[in-house]
Motif scaffolding. Structure first.
Motif, PDB file in Angstrom:
ATOM      1  N   UNK A   1     -36.067 -16.121   5.158  1.00 12.34           N
ATOM      2  CA  UNK A   1     -36.834 -15.259   6.133  1.00 12.34           C
ATOM      3  C   UNK A   1     -38.071 -16.044   6.750  1.00 12.34           C
ATOM      4  N   UNK A   2     -38.530 -17.054   5.933  1.00 11.89           N
ATOM      5  CA  UNK A   2     -39.516 -17.842   6.559  1.00 11.89           C
ATOM      6  C   UNK A   2     -39.122 -18.662   7.698  1.00 11.89           C
ATOM      7  N   UNK A   3     -37.806 -19.145   7.736  1.00  9.09           N
ATOM      8  CA  UNK A   3     -37.424 -19.804   8.973  1.00  9.09           C
ATOM      9  C   UNK A   3     -36.759 -18.905   9.843  1.00  9.09           C
ATOM     10  N   UNK A   4     -35.981 -17.853   9.640  1.00 10.31           N
ATOM     11  CA  UNK A   4     -35.447 -17.206  10.594  1.00 10.31           C
ATOM     12  C   UNK A   4     -36.251 -15.811  11.308  1.00 10.31           C
ATOM     13  N   UNK A   5     -36.941 -15.520  10.353  1.00  5.33           N
ATOM     14  CA  UNK A   5     -37.845 -14.154  10.487  1.00  5.33           C
ATOM     15  C   UNK A   5     -36.675 -13.150  10.626  1.00  5.33           C
ATOM     16  N   UNK A   6     -36.917 -12.240  11.461  1.00  2.00           N
ATOM     17  CA  UNK A   6     -35.852 -11.203  11.635  1.00  2.00           C
ATOM     18  C   UNK A   6     -35.134 -11.268  12.680  1.00  2.00           C
ATOM     19  N   UNK A   7     -34.751 -12.514  13.257  1.00  2.00           N
ATOM     20  CA  UNK A   7     -33.909 -12.815  14.377  1.00  2.00           C
ATOM     21  C   UNK A   7     -32.708 -12.279  14.315  1.00  2.00           C
TER      22      UNK A   7
END
Lengths: 88, 219
Positions: free
Chosen positions: B135-141
């Motif tokens: 989640x930290x790396x991708x967010x909600x992409x």
């Protein structure tokens, strides 16, 4: 298909069997009756929709994992699981 | 009716581009797709999907072995393969895909196809499907969430029959080694051989129809 999955709930809704049945009916895109003891896999409920339901429950403060739901995918089992987690 | 058939045909054709890339990446495997009739209620659609999946598996198995190959169904609904073969099946809308390989080459094969996610659904499933690190790396992409979700589905299908143990989406996380090579890294021990920190290289293929992922575990 995506449009139906977009129906969202509000945090003021009561999370009970009727809510669960209505959400599952929306997720499987069928207005027919659902046998509460039958595997929802036979109604076409796939992993993404199970995950979406887990996400909705989390938004309501009820933490259930995908695996919690996947190991016994029936309305009866999910209702009992949700009741237990609400109490916990 | 005609428009629905034309749309289904277009989606099927879109998937073929991704299947071509998968075949090139795994030349010793066989991959086949079959269409399912999505008319009727939920139970009828599911039955049609199941039938299309078995027909896809039969076609892939025939292509690999030259013989009739019918996948059975285990108690958990997962396919059971004839002796000497392994593979998996995935369904998405009106398409079902199967990947089959020889146990001489592969100890486990997992394949998954998913429609593209919209931003709302990606945001909804990310907290459940992704680890905190993801989640930290991708967010909600939406694309990254779909790829991570699908890759973990493929991992489960490939690894579960091997270790005979169910595991959840927090058992592995998708990361990009060197910024470009996808890896699934096990977060905790699944078995003595499949321990935390072990990495598996998934195949990730976004296409117009959605995302296709696969995990192939060498024998």
């Amino acid at each position: 298909m995506t449009k139906d999955m977009n129906v969202t709930v509000t945090t003021t809704e009561a999370i009970n069997f009727d809510w669960l049945e209505a959400r599952v009916a929306t997720l499987i895109e069928d207005e027919g009756p659902i046998d509460p003891g039958e595997s929802l896999i036979f109604y076409g409920l796939d992993s993404l929709r199970v995950m979406k339901l887990a996400g909705e429950l989390k938004e309501h403060g009820i933490t259930v994992s995908f695996e919690d739901l996947a190991k016994d995918p029936t309305l009866n089992a999910w209702s009992a699981l949700i009741d237990a987690r609400k109490g916990g | 009716m005609r428009a629905r058939v034309a749309k289904a045909r277009a989606v099927y054709d879109d998937w073929q581009v991704a299947l071509g890339q998968l075949r090139a990446a795994l030349p010793t495997c066989r991959v086949a797709m079959r269409s399912a009739d999505c008319a009727g209620g939920a139970r009828e659609r599911r039955a049609a999907q199941h039938d299309a999946g078995r027909r896809a598996a039969a076609a892939a198995g025939m292509d690999l072995t030259g013989m009739s190959c019918l996948a059975g169904r285990g108690a958990d609904g997962a396919p059971e393969w004839p002796n000497g073969l392994c593979g998996s099946i995935s369904h998405c809308g009106g398409c079902s895909v199967a990947m089959v390989g020889a146990l001489a080459h592969w100890s486990g094969l997992g394949i998954d196809i998913e429609q593209h996610l919209n931003t709302d659904i990606a945001a909804e499933i990310a907290p459940v499907a992704l680890t905190q690190s993801e989640q930290d790396e991708f967010g909600c992409d939406p694309l990254q969430v779909a790829l991570a979700f699908s890759a973990k589905e493929s991992l489960f299908k490939a690894l579960n029959p091997l270790i005979k143990k169910r595991f959840d989406f927090d058992a592995a996380e998708l990361c990009w080694a060197g910024g470009c090579e996808p890896q699934l890294r096990l977060v905790y021990d699944l078995s003595p051989e499949w321990s935390a920190g072990r990495t598996i290289q998934p195949i990730l293929i976004p296409c117009r129809a959605g995302v296709l992922t696969a995990v192939a575990l060498s024998a």
